[in-house]
Design a protein around this motif. Structure first.
Motif, PDB file in Angstrom:
ATOM      1  N   THR A   2      79.738  39.979  26.858  1.00  0.00           N
ATOM      2  CA  THR A   2      79.874  40.840  25.681  1.00  0.00           C
ATOM      3  C   THR A   2      79.318  42.238  25.910  1.00  0.00           C
ATOM      4  O   THR A   2      79.659  43.180  25.182  1.00  0.00           O
ATOM      5  N   GLU A   3      78.471  42.411  26.913  1.00  0.00           N
ATOM      6  CA  GLU A   3      77.896  43.728  27.195  1.00  0.00           C
ATOM      7  C   GLU A   3      78.864  44.618  27.949  1.00  0.00           C
ATOM      8  O   GLU A   3      78.899  45.834  27.741  1.00  0.00           O
ATOM      9  N   THR A   4      79.671  44.009  28.841  1.00  0.00           N
ATOM     10  CA  THR A   4      80.567  44.810  29.688  1.00  0.00           C
ATOM     11  C   THR A   4      82.043  44.528  29.434  1.00  0.00           C
ATOM     12  O   THR A   4      82.898  45.305  29.851  1.00  0.00           O
ATOM     13  N   GLY A   5      82.357  43.405  28.792  1.00  0.00           N
ATOM     14  CA  GLY A   5      83.748  43.015  28.600  1.00  0.00           C
ATOM     15  C   GLY A   5      84.337  42.298  29.801  1.00  0.00           C
ATOM     16  O   GLY A   5      85.501  41.873  29.772  1.00  0.00           O
ATOM     17  N   GLU A   6      83.546  42.155  30.861  1.00  0.00           N
ATOM     18  CA  GLU A   6      84.020  41.489  32.083  1.00  0.00           C
ATOM     19  C   GLU A   6      84.259  40.005  31.823  1.00  0.00           C
ATOM     20  O   GLU A   6      83.494  39.346  31.119  1.00  0.00           O
ATOM     21  N   ILE A   7      85.354  39.496  32.402  1.00  0.00           N
ATOM     22  CA  ILE A   7      85.638  38.071  32.330  1.00  0.00           C
ATOM     23  C   ILE A   7      85.148  37.427  33.621  1.00  0.00           C
ATOM     24  O   ILE A   7      85.599  37.782  34.711  1.00  0.00           O
ATOM     25  N   LEU A   8      84.226  36.511  33.501  1.00  0.00           N
ATOM     26  CA  LEU A   8      83.633  35.849  34.663  1.00  0.00           C
ATOM     27  C   LEU A   8      84.197  34.441  34.792  1.00  0.00           C
ATOM     28  O   LEU A   8      84.070  33.624  33.882  1.00  0.00           O
ATOM     29  N   ASN A   9      84.850  34.174  35.916  1.00  0.00           N
ATOM     30  CA  ASN A   9      85.351  32.832  36.214  1.00  0.00           C
ATOM     31  C   ASN A   9      84.244  32.071  36.929  1.00  0.00           C
ATOM     32  O   ASN A   9      83.724  32.532  37.948  1.00  0.00           O
ATOM     33  N   THR A  10      83.852  30.918  36.392  1.00  0.00           N
ATOM     34  CA  THR A  10      82.771  30.134  36.984  1.00  0.00           C
ATOM     35  C   THR A  10      83.213  28.686  37.167  1.00  0.00           C
ATOM     36  O   THR A  10      84.166  28.226  36.538  1.00  0.00           O
ATOM     37  N   CYS A  11      82.503  27.957  38.030  1.00  0.00           N
ATOM     38  CA  CYS A  11      82.897  26.577  38.309  1.00  0.00           C
ATOM     39  C   CYS A  11      81.684  25.705  38.579  1.00  0.00           C
ATOM     40  O   CYS A  11      80.580  26.187  38.838  1.00  0.00           O
ATOM     41  N   THR A  12      81.909  24.411  38.538  1.00  0.00           N
ATOM     42  CA  THR A  12      80.902  23.424  38.887  1.00  0.00           C
ATOM     43  C   THR A  12      81.543  22.343  39.737  1.00  0.00           C
ATOM     44  O   THR A  12      82.762  22.144  39.682  1.00  0.00           O
ATOM     45  N   ILE A  13      80.738  21.657  40.533  1.00  0.00           N
ATOM     46  CA  ILE A  13      81.218  20.549  41.368  1.00  0.00           C
ATOM     47  C   ILE A  13      80.910  19.231  40.662  1.00  0.00           C
ATOM     48  O   ILE A  13      79.769  18.990  40.250  1.00  0.00           O
ATOM     49  N   VAL A  14      81.918  18.402  40.533  1.00  0.00           N
ATOM     50  CA  VAL A  14      81.770  17.098  39.883  1.00  0.00           C
ATOM     51  C   VAL A  14      81.218  16.094  40.900  1.00  0.00           C
ATOM     52  O   VAL A  14      81.647  16.066  42.061  1.00  0.00           O
ATOM     53  N   THR A  15      80.279  15.273  40.469  1.00  0.00           N
ATOM     54  CA  THR A  15      79.676  14.276  41.359  1.00  0.00           C
ATOM     55  C   THR A  15      79.957  12.858  40.862  1.00  0.00           C
ATOM     56  O   THR A  15      80.304  12.644  39.703  1.00  0.00           O
ATOM     57  N   THR A  16      79.774  11.917  41.767  1.00  0.00           N
ATOM     58  CA  THR A  16      79.961  10.507  41.454  1.00  0.00           C
ATOM     59  C   THR A  16      78.951   9.673  42.238  1.00  0.00           C
ATOM     60  O   THR A  16      78.098  10.216  42.954  1.00  0.00           O
ATOM     61  N   ASN A  42      66.907  10.439  47.395  1.00  0.00           N
ATOM     62  CA  ASN A  42      65.857  11.166  46.679  1.00  0.00           C
ATOM     63  C   ASN A  42      65.141  10.222  45.711  1.00  0.00           C
ATOM     64  O   ASN A  42      65.758   9.687  44.785  1.00  0.00           O
ATOM     65  N   PRO A  43      63.838  10.003  45.897  1.00  0.00           N
ATOM     66  CA  PRO A  43      63.114   9.052  45.040  1.00  0.00           C
ATOM     67  C   PRO A  43      63.024   9.490  43.577  1.00  0.00           C
ATOM     68  O   PRO A  43      62.720   8.674  42.707  1.00  0.00           O
ATOM     69  N   LYS A  44      63.305  10.763  43.305  1.00  0.00           N
ATOM     70  CA  LYS A  44      63.237  11.266  41.940  1.00  0.00           C
ATOM     71  C   LYS A  44      64.521  11.002  41.149  1.00  0.00           C
ATOM     72  O   LYS A  44      64.563  11.224  39.942  1.00  0.00           O
ATOM     73  N   LEU A  45      65.559  10.560  41.847  1.00  0.00           N
ATOM     74  CA  LEU A  45      66.844  10.320  41.194  1.00  0.00           C
ATOM     75  C   LEU A  45      67.073   8.827  41.004  1.00  0.00           C
ATOM     76  O   LEU A  45      66.648   8.014  41.834  1.00  0.00           O
ATOM     77  N   PRO A  46      67.784   8.434  39.952  1.00  0.00           N
ATOM     78  CA  PRO A  46      67.999   7.014  39.691  1.00  0.00           C
ATOM     79  C   PRO A  46      68.944   6.336  40.669  1.00  0.00           C
ATOM     80  O   PRO A  46      68.893   5.116  40.839  1.00  0.00           O
ATOM     81  N   GLU A  47      69.823   7.115  41.318  1.00  0.00           N
ATOM     82  CA  GLU A  47      70.773   6.526  42.265  1.00  0.00           C
ATOM     83  C   GLU A  47      71.280   7.601  43.216  1.00  0.00           C
ATOM     84  O   GLU A  47      71.229   8.795  42.905  1.00  0.00           O
ATOM     85  N   PRO A  48      71.778   7.200  44.394  1.00  0.00           N
ATOM     86  CA  PRO A  48      72.372   8.169  45.315  1.00  0.00           C
ATOM     87  C   PRO A  48      73.677   8.717  44.728  1.00  0.00           C
ATOM     88  O   PRO A  48      74.440   7.982  44.092  1.00  0.00           O
ATOM     89  N   ARG A  49      73.937  10.018  44.963  1.00  0.00           N
ATOM     90  CA  ARG A  49      75.132  10.660  44.445  1.00  0.00           C
ATOM     91  C   ARG A  49      75.869  11.375  45.573  1.00  0.00           C
ATOM     92  O   ARG A  49      75.344  11.558  46.673  1.00  0.00           O
ATOM     93  N   MET A  50      77.079  11.813  45.285  1.00  0.00           N
ATOM     94  CA  MET A  50      77.865  12.605  46.220  1.00  0.00           C
ATOM     95  C   MET A  50      78.910  13.383  45.434  1.00  0.00           C
ATOM     96  O   MET A  50      79.233  13.032  44.290  1.00  0.00           O
ATOM     97  N   PRO A  51      79.472  14.449  46.017  1.00  0.00           N
ATOM     98  CA  PRO A  51      80.576  15.139  45.351  1.00  0.00           C
ATOM     99  C   PRO A  51      81.765  14.201  45.191  1.00  0.00           C
ATOM    100  O   PRO A  51      81.970  13.292  46.004  1.00  0.00           O
ATOM    101  N   PRO A  83      83.473   6.835  44.278  1.00  0.00           N
ATOM    102  CA  PRO A  83      83.010   7.274  45.599  1.00  0.00           C
ATOM    103  C   PRO A  83      84.160   7.424  46.597  1.00  0.00           C
ATOM    104  O   PRO A  83      85.197   6.759  46.481  1.00  0.00           O
ATOM    105  N   ALA A  84      83.957   8.278  47.581  1.00  0.00           N
ATOM    106  CA  ALA A  84      84.945   8.440  48.649  1.00  0.00           C
ATOM    107  C   ALA A  84      85.062   7.156  49.454  1.00  0.00           C
ATOM    108  O   ALA A  84      84.100   6.393  49.598  1.00  0.00           O
TER     109      ALA A  84
END
Length: 256
Positions: free
Chosen positions: A152-166, A178-187, A217-218
């Protein structure tokens, strides 16, 4: 999870080259020549690098997107920066429920082509990075979500993305402990025969279930992995070719 990647222009253009004619590809390569000079040997999502993605709007033509999804409802840059680092990944099992992702899950899904990705293995309290790639050396098509956000400050349209994991497959279950996570994950890796399905429009609840069925999972035996030098800290190489090279850790020699 997936916060570190490797990619190059050739990997990102594989899909475009498969579906478009040679003359158009030459024009596209000239247009994207700066991306060849910006080859990513290692990039952290927290640096919010620009990637090429294939959206459901342009399934065969790559567009530039910044890693870290900013939902359309974010009001200003302060909120954008507060949220950005939290949307590098989207947990596949909940993308149709989470406020940050549910609209994109319904109407803005994409493919993120990578040459490989990095994950950390924890051993005796220390993390050791691995580079994961396809056994055949081909690019990896990763499922993603995208969004357009108006500054809203510049009017620029920013295209952004995220990676889905499973959930992790057998290989990533051994690496991503990772011991801090409940289960192993991957993209969420999309094989060539189902990548187009990820981009198909959703018209009803049945279509939603078809997309959910792709979140798994793959297949075992498709990926390989090797240890690399530290990705962070004073020992890290940074974005240079040797960042992806095999690096041996004595303390991991006896680890199965």
């Amino acid at each position: 999870m997936c916060y570190d990647i490797k990619t190059k222009l050739e990997a990102q253009l594989k899909r475009a080259k498969h579906y478009n004619n040679a003359a158009w590809i030459r024009e596209l390569e000239q247009k994207l020549e700066p991306f060849r000079e910006k080859e990513i040997f290692h990039a952290s999502g927290y640096a919010h690098p620009q990637l090429l993605i294939y959206t459901n709007n342009e399934p065969f033509i790559p567009v530039i997107s910044t890693w870290g999804l900013v939902p359309h409802w974010v009001k200003d840059n302060q909120k954008r920066f507060e949220l950005w680092n939290k949307t590098l990944n989207a947990r596949g099992e909940t993308i149709f429920e989470k406020p940050s992702f549910k609209q994109s899950a319904m109407s803005k899904r994409c493919i993120v082509p990578l040459d490989g990705f990095y994950e950390h293995h924890h051993h005796k309290g220390k993390p050791y990075p691995y580079l994961i790639r396809r056994i055949d050396g081909a690019p990896i098509s990763v499922a993603g979500l995208w969004s357009e956000w108006v500054d809203t400050e510049t009017g620029e349209i920013l295209n952004t993305c995220t990676i889905v994991t499973t959930r992790a497959n057998a290989l990533l279950s051994k690496i991503h402990n990772n011991p801090k996570l409940p289960e192993p994950r991957m993209p969420l890796i999309l094989s060539d025969d189902i990548a187009d399905q990820w981009l198909e429009p959703i018209a009803n609840a049945q279509d939603v279930e078809k997309i959910k069925a792709l979140i798994k999972p793959a297949t075992d035996g498709v990926l390989k992995a090797h240890t690399v030098q530290r990705l962070r800290g004073k020992l890290a190489y940074g974005n240079v070719p040797k960042a992806a090279d095999y690096f041996e850790y004595e303390e991991l020699k006896d680890v199965g």
